[in-house]
Design an enzyme around this catalytic site. Structure first.
Site, PDB file in Angstrom:
ATOM      1  N   ASP A  96      -6.208 -11.357  -2.461  1.00  0.00           N
ATOM      2  CA  ASP A  96      -6.639 -10.931  -3.726  1.00  0.00           C
ATOM      3  C   ASP A  96      -5.598 -11.214  -5.391  1.00  0.00           C
ATOM      4  OD1 ASP A  96      -4.761  -9.454  -3.355  1.00  0.00           O
ATOM      5  OD2 ASP A  96      -4.394  -7.635  -4.140  1.00  0.00           O
ATOM      6  N   ASP A 106      -5.772   5.399   0.935  1.00  0.00           N
ATOM      7  CA  ASP A 106      -6.163   4.070   0.133  1.00  0.00           C
ATOM      8  C   ASP A 106      -7.440   3.725   0.403  1.00  0.00           C
ATOM      9  OD1 ASP A 106      -3.781   1.640   0.369  1.00  0.00           O
ATOM     10  OD2 ASP A 106      -5.515   0.917   1.253  1.00  0.00           O
ATOM     11  N   HIS A 131       1.189  -1.334  -0.168  1.00  0.00           N
ATOM     12  CA  HIS A 131       0.148  -0.538   0.316  1.00  0.00           C
ATOM     13  C   HIS A 131       0.741   0.798   0.140  1.00  0.00           C
ATOM     14  CE1 HIS A 131      -3.674  -2.030   0.776  1.00  0.00           C
ATOM     15  NE2 HIS A 131      -2.757  -3.206   1.509  1.00  0.00           N
TER      16      HIS A 131
HETATM   17  C1  G50 Z   1      -4.867  -7.936   0.771  1.00  0.00           C
HETATM   18  C2  G50 Z   1      -5.692  -9.543   1.359  1.00  0.00           C
HETATM   19  C3  G50 Z   1      -6.989  -9.948   1.027  1.00  0.00           C
HETATM   20  C4  G50 Z   1      -7.681  -8.884   0.041  1.00  0.00           C
HETATM   21  C5  G50 Z   1      -6.800  -8.542  -0.249  1.00  0.00           C
HETATM   22  C6  G50 Z   1      -6.468  -7.826  -0.074  1.00  0.00           C
HETATM   23  C7  G50 Z   1      -7.820  -7.147  -1.318  1.00  0.00           C
HETATM   24  C8  G50 Z   1      -7.156  -5.722  -2.228  1.00  0.00           C
HETATM   25  C9  G50 Z   1      -8.566  -5.427  -2.463  1.00  0.00           C
HETATM   26  O1  G50 Z   1      -5.595  -7.078  -0.583  1.00  0.00           O
HETATM   27  O2  G50 Z   1      -8.763  -7.923  -1.378  1.00  0.00           O
HETATM   28  C10 G50 Z   1      -9.822  -4.468  -1.316  1.00  0.00           C
HETATM   29  C11 G50 Z   1      -9.244  -4.913   0.221  1.00  0.00           C
HETATM   30  C12 G50 Z   1      -9.812  -4.441   1.661  1.00  0.00           C
HETATM   31  C13 G50 Z   1     -11.049  -3.835   1.097  1.00  0.00           C
HETATM   32  C14 G50 Z   1     -11.220  -3.188  -0.046  1.00  0.00           C
HETATM   33  C15 G50 Z   1     -10.289  -3.856  -1.073  1.00  0.00           C
HETATM   34  O3  G50 Z   1     -11.500  -3.373   2.476  1.00  0.00           O
HETATM   35  O4  G50 Z   1      -4.705 -10.461   2.105  1.00  0.00           O
HETATM   36  O5  G50 Z   1      -8.534  -9.942  -0.315  1.00  0.00           O
END
Ligand code: G50
Ligand code: UDP
Length: 454
Positions: A373, A114, A21
């Site tokens: 993701d 973010d 991030h």
């Molecule tokens: C990290 C993780 C699991 C996950 C994700 C991660 C995403 C990214 C998108 O980055 O899906 C996202 C995450 C959180 C949110 C909104 C969008 O509140 O370990 O799924």
């Protein structure tokens, strides 16, 4: 960029916890500075990892005109993933930020936030008359899943089946981030709240480009995924920061062109010891030289670093020397490595920043997603031709062990496949076009900056 009156817009950026991030938000900050904006970066203390604190220190000293706003959050004293705990601590602190934003001079006119912080920060910041944009640090494919998820949950009541995203297609259940299979999990609740909060944003910046994810970007921006969704502005690939010497550079310089396999699973992924050993066997058997970055701990600050010999065994360490490969325990400057002409393939967990770096430098990817993701991102790698993905390989803490033999076969395929070796450099050319004068990402950025003045 020249602004119509004297004052340039003052933009603040608010990154979330973790290198995945922090990196893109800082890259975006540097680009905005380079385009004439006044830029402030909000920095939360304490940080989770040494990589983050080292990165921030280097970043701020490289860009002394970026003003930093320090904010102390109260760490949560609870068990669990330290990055999620930090995220939760940050999400609880919009009331601490507001007075700091109000006291800056010249006043902050826009905030780039973010995506994981959207639902708690956006209402507070917007009410102070500051226009708020979201920065989405994953793929547009993942953004489409996020945007459509509240509708999907409402219609189905469960999140345990395949998901059809209008204009995008069917996402198999196995590709949906595992935590989202549990509708009661805090992550899922926040994911839905954030998705709904995006509707209030002035726009969504994302590190991708038109030629990498054309259909998804079109579906999002034509209102096919969710009608009335804010404008999605692809601005990638982002500017690479401090591409300086690393420990592996001299070794890479001595290797023939496109002969080395680079292997890394990101800044926070520790595999099981058994899987690390099997990967070692696979890399050796592939017959290619490799540069392998190993993480044995999720957070690099943790004490009792395990010695590499303990994990890989003395015999393997000896054979690495004979084979002429290199293993690094900890951190490398990944941009430098992917840019190096000796690197011909990248075995990657498909954290989105890594995928974009591979696209920028034209390195074909063997996708081996591990968490969250990353399967959505691996799908982009496969569809775009940037690389290949063996979908049945284990992930997310599954017990199943991927055998060295299988890994060796796929690594050979990656390094020897004419299709993979020619299509990745083609993607790099498109990436460079996107950010060049007149390119799609450059236009998006210019329009975005012009709007900051309105
Ligand atoms: C990290 C993780 C699991 C996950 C994700 C991660 C995403 C990214 C998108 O980055 O899906 C996202 C995450 C959180 C949110 C909104 C969008 O509140 O370990 O799924
Ligand atoms: N990175 C790096 N050196 C490392 C590991 C990671 O420079 O040893 C960088 C990498 O280039 C990327 C970021 O850290 O920019 C990691 O983000 P990504 O989205 O790829 O994965 P994450 O670490 O968040 O899983």
């Amino acid at each position: 960029m020249a602004f119509s009156d004297d004052e340039p817009p003052h933009v603040a950026l608010l990154p979330s916890a973790g290198m995945g991030h922090l990196t893109p938000l800082c890259q975006q900050a540097a680009t905005l500075l380079g385009n004439g904006c006044k830029v402030s970066l909000i920095v939360f203390h304490p940080m989770v990892s040494s990589s983050e604190s080292h990165f921030i220190t280097t970043f701020l000293s490289s860009f002394p005109s970026i003003h930093s706003i320090h904010l102390n959050v109260t760490p949560l004293n609870a068990p669990g993933d330290p990055f999620f705990l930090q995220l939760e601590a940050i999400r609880r602190s919009p009331h601490l930020l507001l007075p700091l934003l109000n006291s800056t001079s010249p006043p902050i006119t826009s905030l780039i936030l973010d995506m994981t912080l959207a639902s708690t920060f956006l209402p507070v910041i917007s009410s102070a008359g500051i226009s708020t944009y979201i920065f989405f640090t994953s793929s547009a494919a993942m953004l489409s899943l996020c945007a459509y998820f509240p509708t999907h949950i409402n219609a189905r009541k469960i999140s345990t089946c395949d998901m059809e995203i209008p204009g995008v297609g069917v996402i198999p259940k196995a590709s949906i981030p595992p935590l989202l299979h549990n509708p009661d999990h805090l992550f899922t609740t926040q994911f839905i709240e954030n998705s709904l909060a995006f509707q209030q944003a002035s726009g969504i910046l994302i590190n991708t480009f038109d030629d990498l994810e054309p259909e998804v970007l079109m579906a999002l921006n034509n209102g096919v995924v969710v009608s009335g969704f804010p404008r999605v502005i692809p601005v990638g690939p982002l500017k690479q920061l401090f591409l300086k010497e690393t420990s592996a550079l001299a070794w890479l310089d001595a290797q023939p062109e496109r002969s080395v396999v680079y292997v890394s699973f990101g800044s926070r992924t520790a595999m099981s010891v058994e899987q690390i050993r099997e990967l070692g066997v696979g890399l050796e058997r592939s017959g290619f030289r490799f540069l392998w970055v190993i993480k044995t701990k999720k957070v690099d600050k943790e004490e009792e670093q395990v010695e590499l010999e303990e994990v890989l065994g003395e015999e393997f360490m000896e054979s690495i020397k004979v084979n002429g490969s290199m293993v690094v325990h900890g951190w490398v400057e990944q941009g430098v490595i992917l840019k190096h002409e000796a690197v011909g393939g990248f075995v990657s967990h498909c954290g989105w920043n890594s995928v974009m770096e591979a696209a920028l430098y034209g390195v074909p990817v063997l996708a081996w997603p591990q968490h969250g993701d990353q399967k959505m991102n691996a799908g982009v790698v496969k569809r775009s031709g940037l690389g290949m993905w063996v979908e049945e390989w284990s992930w997310g803490g599954e017990e199943k062990l991927v055998k060295g033999e299988d890994i060796a076969k796929r690594v050979k395929e990656l390094m020897e496949s004419t299709a993979a070796q020619s299509s990745a450099p083609g993607m790099a050319a498109k990436a460079m076009n996107a950010i060049a004068e007149g390119g799609s990402s450059r236009k998006g950025l210019t329009e975005f900056i012009a709007k900051l003045k309105v």
